[in-house]
Design a protein around this motif. Sequence first.
Motif, PDB file in Angstrom:
ATOM      1  N   ILE A 147       0.817  -1.205   0.000  1.00 46.70           N
ATOM      2  CA  ILE A 147       0.000   0.000   0.000  1.00 46.70           C
ATOM      3  C   ILE A 147       0.856   1.263   0.000  1.00 46.70           C
ATOM      4  N   LEU A 148       2.100   1.164   0.504  1.00 47.03           N
ATOM      5  CA  LEU A 148       2.984   2.327   0.566  1.00 47.03           C
ATOM      6  C   LEU A 148       4.014   2.337  -0.555  1.00 47.03           C
ATOM      7  N   LYS A 181      -6.216  -6.421  -3.157  1.00 49.16           N
ATOM      8  CA  LYS A 181      -5.256  -7.502  -3.333  1.00 49.16           C
ATOM      9  C   LYS A 181      -3.862  -6.939  -3.113  1.00 49.16           C
ATOM     10  N   GLY A 182      -3.202  -7.398  -2.051  1.00 51.12           N
ATOM     11  CA  GLY A 182      -1.895  -6.870  -1.711  1.00 51.12           C
ATOM     12  C   GLY A 182      -0.784  -7.460  -2.539  1.00 51.12           C
ATOM     13  N   SER A 183       0.414  -6.977  -2.284  1.00 51.10           N
ATOM     14  CA  SER A 183       1.574  -7.474  -3.027  1.00 51.10           C
ATOM     15  C   SER A 183       1.909  -8.918  -2.669  1.00 51.10           C
ATOM     16  N   HIS A 195      -0.415  -2.968  -5.500  1.00 51.37           N
ATOM     17  CA  HIS A 195      -1.667  -3.479  -4.936  1.00 51.37           C
ATOM     18  C   HIS A 195      -2.797  -3.138  -5.896  1.00 51.37           C
ATOM     19  N   THR A 196      -3.884  -3.879  -5.794  1.00 50.85           N
ATOM     20  CA  THR A 196      -4.998  -3.725  -6.730  1.00 50.85           C
ATOM     21  C   THR A 196      -6.298  -3.612  -5.953  1.00 50.85           C
ATOM     22  N   LYS A 208      -6.013 -11.395  -0.337  1.00 48.59           N
ATOM     23  CA  LYS A 208      -7.142 -10.480  -0.526  1.00 48.59           C
ATOM     24  C   LYS A 208      -7.597  -9.979   0.832  1.00 48.59           C
ATOM     25  N   TYR A 209      -7.487  -8.661   1.014  1.00 41.97           N
ATOM     26  CA  TYR A 209      -7.757  -8.035   2.295  1.00 41.97           C
ATOM     27  C   TYR A 209      -9.073  -7.259   2.242  1.00 41.97           C
ATOM     28  N   VAL A 210      -9.704  -7.155   3.392  1.00 44.69           N
ATOM     29  CA  VAL A 210     -10.963  -6.431   3.541  1.00 44.69           C
ATOM     30  C   VAL A 210     -10.720  -5.244   4.464  1.00 44.69           C
TER      31      VAL A 210
END
Length: 631
Positions: free
Chosen positions: A321-322, A423-425, A328-329, A429-431
């Motif tokens: 995210i950073l 969707k992280g690196s 990330h998507t 799959k995160y909420v």
Amino acid sequence: FHPPPQFRRLMGDLAYFEVTLPDGKIIHISATPMGFFVNKSITSGGVCKFDPSPAVKHCFSHELLDCLLQSSQSFSDAWGVALEASRERSELMAKINADGPFASFFRVAIRGDFPGYKKPSVASASEGIDSLIQNPSWLVPIPAVETEARDSWTRSCEHPYNYTRTEEDLSNSFGVDIRGGSLRDWNEELQVAREMPMESLLERIERARVLNKVLSDFGEAALQGVKAISDGLVAPMNPNESTRSQVFLHNNIFFSRAVDTGIETFKVAKGDKAARKSASRDLHCLGVLHRMERTGLHTLATVLVDYLGSRYVCQSILPGILSGEKTHTLLYGAVEAGSPLTWDKEMHELFETSLGKSLSIATRRMPRQPLTPDRAAEVEAARKASPHYAEIGEKSEGEEKKDAEDVGPTMELCAPLEAKGIKGSDQRKYVLDMTRLTPRDANWVPKDKGGTGRWESVAETNGAAKGNNRVPKDMEDDEWTVAVLRNELVTGYAQMLMGKYLREKKAAEAEKKAAEADDKANEADNDKEKGGSQEEEKKAALSEEDLEYLKSLRFNVNVFLPGIRSLEGIDDEAFEHMKKDEEMVRNASLHLWDEVIPGLTSEIRDGNLHTVPHDGRSLTELIHQRGINCR
């Protein structure tokens, strides 16, 4: 006595200094936002007494030097001698630099045996001067003093003299584990712990221990970070913005305040009160998802810390995210206000499997552009005020039109509008922003906007405008936007409707087969008293029609939301579904108001409760078990 205890920090004390004067006398000075003054603390003659109140000769001043000059004649005389020595030193330095301004650059490296230098005597004098004008250290070892217990009616006796506490405060890492050599990756540790095997009992116990260790360490590190942020010891990531909008990154933990930071971020609730409650609701919903094992949806480690009147949201870092948008998507939902909702088939199936079936959340079509024209115009005005937002809007306008043609004006959602699937690196799959798992309570919705109108009738009857603080004056407060029904109430209401449906179905079948009606009724009465094996047989005996009716009892969590575009004229079928969902939520809210709350109060009055609540915690648990919120 440094650092000040918490009760003195609230009174404005910033630091305590112990000063040994030239005549050997020891005084203690308090530092406050207004200046410095001498306090009554004593650490001489074997007596250690903490008294932060001003001394008789307090010598208050805005500068520490002036305070010391006023308090001691010996220090004032020594300071005069130091000023005279400084004047003589400056004259000597001027003579040393008489050869030219460039000679001062080489003064530190000059030695008496330096080849080619014509004045070795001056070089040695220069070296001696450098050793005299070094910056002194404020960390002076404090001698050990034996303390005696003294009784006092003040809280000052609870703050003993301890120089190790001062050293710990100065060397405080604010939750960072410096022994490991690197910062801990909280998110990776949490996800690895959740993915541990749990086939046998020992594996489940080991997994629970690791999860407890990671979450406990994360909570302690988050608390230390919040204290450091509150004291101003951690620099924000966006120092140019206002204090309420600043975010912090410390010890691989992302800190933000639970306040309304503006309209640029996509959200439904507005206002600081709504943002504060929304953070609490988000944490509760993430806890529900955390207890659902192996759903394919991952959650971040999240902690809420209420400290000095502010609520901080502490989260682990989502991978990538950073590091830019390419790492990330965004698969589900929207991040910026005014942006269209993003939809992914695999992510939607995960939501339907985990939220739809397990938590009875209905899948409904929602506008791809969810904001009303008025709210969109407000967001557009904010974007025009910033060139950055205007540039993004012009750049993505063509892409938005193309996506709207491919996807259509509506899309299916099985989650709150504010929810985001990323969707992280690490390909997980995160909420995020799971603000509610149940619909909004229609009792807290204005009657003209589809609510039950019960609070309005109570206000008219009891006269809320005349000073009755227990009855809200109106339903327009932003805080009531996040007032939702409890999961216990939604589950109980759905079970009641399903039981009523099965009874009516059996009654209809009894009319056709009068001969078998008595036998079936007796079997049904006996089945209610038997164990879980027959309950499983009953569930297995449900027909396709029964399962379809059970699916229709799922609740739409996106009803009665302010600032959201209506489906009328966009999708008539979805609009009719929305009307039915609103009516279902109204009926559940009326069930809460007319039956659940009066039933609980009557049981308490009649003494029919099996367990009588003996304190506030047990009373709150009892109320929550019945599906009633504590507001």
